[in-house]
Design an enzyme around this catalytic site. Structure first.
Site, mmCIF file in Angstrom:
data_model
loop_
_atom_site.group_PDB
_atom_site.id
_atom_site.type_symbol
_atom_site.label_atom_id
_atom_site.label_comp_id
_atom_site.label_asym_id
_atom_site.label_seq_id
_atom_site.Cartn_x
_atom_site.Cartn_y
_atom_site.Cartn_z
ATOM 1 N N SER A 24 14.335 -57.887 -11.332
ATOM 2 C CA SER A 24 15.515 -57.239 -10.733
ATOM 3 C C SER A 24 16.312 -58.209 -9.872
ATOM 4 C CB SER A 24 15.066 -56.054 -9.875
ATOM 5 O OG SER A 24 14.199 -56.495 -8.847
ATOM 6 N N ASN A 111 6.825 -52.497 -0.630
ATOM 7 C CA ASN A 111 7.328 -51.115 -0.600
ATOM 8 C C ASN A 111 8.053 -50.800 0.713
ATOM 9 O OD1 ASN A 111 6.101 -51.052 -3.040
ATOM 10 N ND2 ASN A 111 4.472 -49.622 -2.468
ATOM 11 N N THR A 156 52.718 -26.049 -5.357
ATOM 12 C CA THR A 156 51.452 -25.414 -5.734
ATOM 13 C C THR A 156 51.541 -25.248 -7.236
ATOM 14 O OG1 THR A 156 52.254 -23.144 -5.556
ATOM 15 C CG2 THR A 156 51.346 -24.121 -3.548
ATOM 16 N N HIS A 157 50.408 -25.403 -7.919
ATOM 17 C CA HIS A 157 50.381 -25.372 -9.388
ATOM 18 C C HIS A 157 51.331 -26.424 -9.968
ATOM 19 C CE1 HIS A 157 48.501 -21.334 -8.914
ATOM 20 N NE2 HIS A 157 49.376 -21.228 -7.926
ATOM 21 N N SER A 278 55.016 -54.184 -19.294
ATOM 22 C CA SER A 278 54.502 -53.949 -20.633
ATOM 23 C C SER A 278 54.799 -55.171 -21.483
ATOM 24 C CB SER A 278 55.187 -52.726 -21.231
ATOM 25 O OG SER A 278 55.117 -52.766 -22.642
ATOM 26 N N LYS A 284 59.533 -51.427 -18.729
ATOM 27 C CA LYS A 284 58.417 -50.713 -18.100
ATOM 28 C C LYS A 284 57.943 -51.346 -16.798
ATOM 29 C CE LYS A 284 56.081 -47.710 -19.404
ATOM 30 N NZ LYS A 284 55.177 -47.441 -20.523
ATOM 31 N N GLU A 291 46.325 -46.128 -11.231
ATOM 32 C CA GLU A 291 45.636 -45.566 -12.401
ATOM 33 C C GLU A 291 44.192 -46.052 -12.438
ATOM 34 O OE1 GLU A 291 48.284 -45.342 -16.188
ATOM 35 O OE2 GLU A 291 48.990 -47.047 -15.037
ATOM 36 N N TYR A 318 5.716 -44.600 -3.323
ATOM 37 C CA TYR A 318 6.560 -45.533 -4.072
ATOM 38 C C TYR A 318 6.283 -45.421 -5.560
ATOM 39 C CZ TYR A 318 8.734 -49.687 -5.956
ATOM 40 O OH TYR A 318 9.512 -50.513 -6.708
ATOM 41 N N GLN A 323 13.141 -49.118 -8.214
ATOM 42 C CA GLN A 323 13.841 -50.396 -8.353
ATOM 43 C C GLN A 323 15.248 -50.183 -8.932
ATOM 44 O OE1 GLN A 323 11.708 -54.047 -9.474
ATOM 45 N NE2 GLN A 323 12.922 -54.008 -11.353
ATOM 46 N N LYS A 326 19.208 -49.733 -6.778
ATOM 47 C CA LYS A 326 20.180 -50.645 -6.159
ATOM 48 C C LYS A 326 21.498 -50.721 -6.902
ATOM 49 C CE LYS A 326 16.204 -52.761 -4.516
ATOM 50 N NZ LYS A 326 15.433 -51.863 -5.419
HETATM 51 N N1 ARG Z 1 11.469 -54.873 -6.827
HETATM 52 C C1 ARG Z 1 10.851 -53.702 -6.284
HETATM 53 C C2 ARG Z 1 11.907 -52.648 -5.949
HETATM 54 O O1 ARG Z 1 13.020 -53.017 -5.749
HETATM 55 C C3 ARG Z 1 10.149 -54.048 -4.996
HETATM 56 C C4 ARG Z 1 8.980 -53.198 -4.672
HETATM 57 C C5 ARG Z 1 7.909 -53.415 -5.658
HETATM 58 N N2 ARG Z 1 6.714 -52.782 -5.295
HETATM 59 C C6 ARG Z 1 5.713 -52.664 -6.159
HETATM 60 N N3 ARG Z 1 4.683 -52.064 -5.758
HETATM 61 N N4 ARG Z 1 5.813 -53.140 -7.385
HETATM 62 O O2 ARG Z 1 11.631 -51.475 -5.902
#
Ligand code: ARG
Length: 476
Positions: A24, A111, A156-157, A278, A284, A291, A318, A323, A326
Site C-alpha cells: 500500500s 495497528n 422555485t422549480h 471549443s 464558444k 462543470e 483490526y 488498509q 486511505k
Molecule cells: N498497511 C496496514 C494498513 O494500512 C498497516 C497495518 C497492518 N497491520 C497488520 N496487522 N497487518 O492498514
C-alpha cells in the site's frame, strides 16, 4: 535484514503476486510526516519510562530526523517490497542506526500506529479544508458587499418566482458552506483521541505513558478502549460525509453558475482565466471549471460509499480490509480542496450582468404575489386574493401584457377593492424592501447579514476585503 518484520515465523517468502496485491506504500506514503512525528513521540515516551536508554532514544530520533529530511527532499527510496509507509521507514531506520532501530516498535503495533497516523493526517487535512472554505466565504462576502443594489429573479422549480437581491442569493451559498465548515469542525473534535498504546488490540504489558504521547501529538486524550481504537474508522466516515455534503453544495453552486453563464440567462460572464473555448466553434466560451466541480462530486460521494462498504462487515478489532480506507479519504480531500480553490477563483473574477438580471424581472409575473398581498392587507382572505390575481395573470398572458400594463378599470373588473395605490406595489425594488424581516432580502437585512459574515470571518482570523463595507455593521 529481511524486508519483512515477522520472518521468524515463516519458512517461505511471500509470493510475488501476494506482495504486489498487499503493498500500500504508493498510497500511504502520504502519511510519512505523521508517521515520523508519531514515532518520535513514542520513543520520547519509551525513553522517559526507561524502556529504551537515552542513547537508543537519541539514535532513533536522529535517524528519524534524517529520514524525514530525505523524504521531504524526494530522495528517499520507497520500496513496494516493504509493504507500507511504516515498514519502509522502520527498515530505513534499522539500516541507518542498526539494532537500536528495532527497539522503536516496542509496545507498539502497526495497528495502533496507522490509526494514530491517520487521525493526525485527517486532523491536518480538516484544518486546511476549513481554511479553504473560509477563503471561499471571504470571496462571497466581498461580492455580496459589491452587489447589494442588484436585483434578480428568485426561482422555485426553476420558474421565476419573486425578486430578490443578488447579495441575498450569494449569502444563501455562504450559509451552505458555513454548515459544511461546522460539520468539519465537529468531526475534528470527535476524532481527536489517541489510539497509541492500544498496540495490536489488547494494549501492552510495558509500563507506557499513554497520556504523554497523546499530549505530545496534540490529542485531547488517549482513546478509552484498545479494541475499539485500532478498528474504529468512523472518524473517517463522518469526515468524508462532511466532504461529500460540501461537494454537493459546491456542485449546486456550480450548476447555478452554468445556468447563469448560458445565453438563456446571461446573468454572469466568467473570467477567461476560468473558461475554455471549443476546438470547432469559435464563438464558444464554456464554463468547464464549474462543470468539473459538478462532475467530480460523484467521486466524493463514491468515496463515502466506498468507506462505508469497507467497514460494514468487519468484526473487532483490526482487519486488513482497513488498509483500503486511505484511498477514498485522500481522494475526497484532494477533490474537495481543489474544488474550493477553483470556485473561489471563479467567484472572485465573475462578472455580474445586472442589466440582464434586471431585465429578467420584467417578465414572468414576479409581482403577482405583491398584488395578492395588497388585497389581503385590505381584508380579502389570502386564498381569495390569490384567485383574483390568478385571473388577472391569465388575462395578461392571453393579451400578452404585464400586470403593470393593466388599467385600474381592468383591475377593478376582477375586484372592487383595487385603487391606484395598487400599482406602486408592483415595483420589484419595493417588493424586496417590503421583506424587511429576519432572513429576508430587504437592503438593510442583507447589509447586516453581509457584515455578520465578515465579522465571523474576522473572528476566525480570515482576511476580508473591507472596501465594500457598509455603514450598518454587525456590531449594531
Ligand atoms: N498497511 C496496514 C494498513 O494500512 C498497516 C497495518 C497492518 N497491520 C497488520 N496487522 N497487518 O492498514
Amino acid at each position: 535484514m529481511s524486508p519483512k518484520a515477522w520472518t521468524g515465523r515463516f519458512a517461505q517468502e511471500l509470493a510475488d503476486i501476494a506482495l504486489r496485491f498487499s503493498a500500500s506504500v504508493d498510497v500511504d506514503k502520504r502519511l510519512a510526516p505523521q508517521d515520523i512525528r508519531g514515532s518520535i513521540a513514542h520513543v520520547d515516551m519509551l525513553e522517559k519510562q526507561g524502556i529504551v536508554t537515552p542513547e537508543e532514544g537519541q539514535a532513533i530520533r536522529q535517524g528519524l530526523g534524517e529520514i524525514r529530511t530525505e523524504i521531504d527532499a524526494g530522495t528517499f527510496e520507497w520500496s513496494a517490497d516493504r509493504e507500507d509507509v511504516h515498514m519502509n521507514i522502520e527498515a530505513a531506520l534499522r539500516q541507518r542506526i542498526g539494532d537500536a532501530g528495532g527497539k522503536l516498535h516496542t509496545a507498539r503495533s502497526r495497528n495502533d500506529q496507522v490509526a494514530t497516523d491517520l487521525r493526525m493526517w485527517t486532523r491536518d487535512a480538516l484544518d486546511q479544508t476549513t481554511a479553504q472554505i473560509d477563503g471561499l466565504l471571504s470571496a462571497i462576502a466581498t461580492r455580496a458587499g459589491e452587489t447589494v443594489d442588484v436585483l434578480l429573479p428568485g426561482y422555485t422549480h426553476l420558474q421565476r418566482a419573486q425578486p430578490v437581491r443578488l447579495a441575498h442569493h450569494l449569502l444563501a451559498w455562504a450559509e451552505m458552506l458555513e454548515r459544511d465548515r461546522g460539520r468539519m469542525v465537529d468531526a475534528r473534535g470527535r476524532l481527536n483521541e489517541c489510539p497509541l498504546g492500544s498496540a495490536a488490540l489488547a494494549s501492552t504489558t510495558f509500563p507506557i505513558d499513554r497520556a504523554m504521547t497523546a499530549t505530545q501529538l496534540g490529542f485531547d486524550r488517549p482513546a478509552r478502549n484498545s479494541l475499539d481504537a485500532v478498528g474504529d474508522r468512523d472518524f473517517l466516515v463522518e469526515t468524508v460525509a462532511a466532504l461529500a455534503n460540501c461537494a454537493v453544495h459546491l456542485s449546486r453552486i456550480s450548476e447555478e453558475l452554468v445556468l447563469w453563464s448560458s445565453q438563456e440567462f446571461a446573468f454572469v460572464e466568467m473570467s477567461d482565466a476560468f473558461s475554455t473555448g471549443s476546438s470547432i466553434m469559435p464563438q464558444k466560451k464554456n464554463p468547464d471549471m464549474v462543470e468539473l466541480i459538478r462532475g467530480k462530486t460523484g467521486r466524493v460521494i463514491g468515496d463515502l460509499v466506498n468507506l462505508l462498504v469497507t467497514l460494514k462487515g468487519l468484526p473487532l478489532a483490526y482487519n486488513r480490509d482497513l488498509q483500503e480506507d486511505k484511498f477514498p479519504v485522500f481522494d475526497a480531500f484532494d477533490t474537495v480542496q481543489d474544488s474550493l480553490d477553483v470556485l473561489s477563483g471563479v467567484i472572485r473574477t465573475l462578472g455580474f450582468r445586472s442589466d440582464a438580471m434586471h431585465a429578467a424581472l420584467g417578465a414572468g409575473f414576479l409581482d403577482a404575489t405583491e398584488l395578492a398581498d395588497w388585497l389581503a392587507e385590505r381584508g380579502l382572505p389570502f386564498r381569495d386574493a390569490h384567485h383574483v390575481v390568478g385571473r388577472l395573470v391569465r388575462r395578461c398572458t392571453d393579451e400578452g401584457k404585464t400586470l403593470q400594463e393593466l388599467t385600474l378599470d381592468e383591475l377593478r373588473a376582477e375586484h372592487e377593492l383595487f385603487d391606484d395605490s395598487a400599482f406602486a406595489t408592483l415595483d420589484p425594488n419595493a417588493a424586496v424592501e417590503r421583506r424587511d424581516i429576519v432572513g429576508g432580502p430587504a437592503k438593510n437585512r442583507v447589509q447586516h447579514a453581509t457584515a455578520e459574515l465578515r465579522k465571523r470571518l474576522l473572528d476566525r482570523g480570515v482576511e476580508v476585503d473591507r472596501s465594500a463595507e457598509v455603514d450598518r455593521g454587525a456590531e449594531e
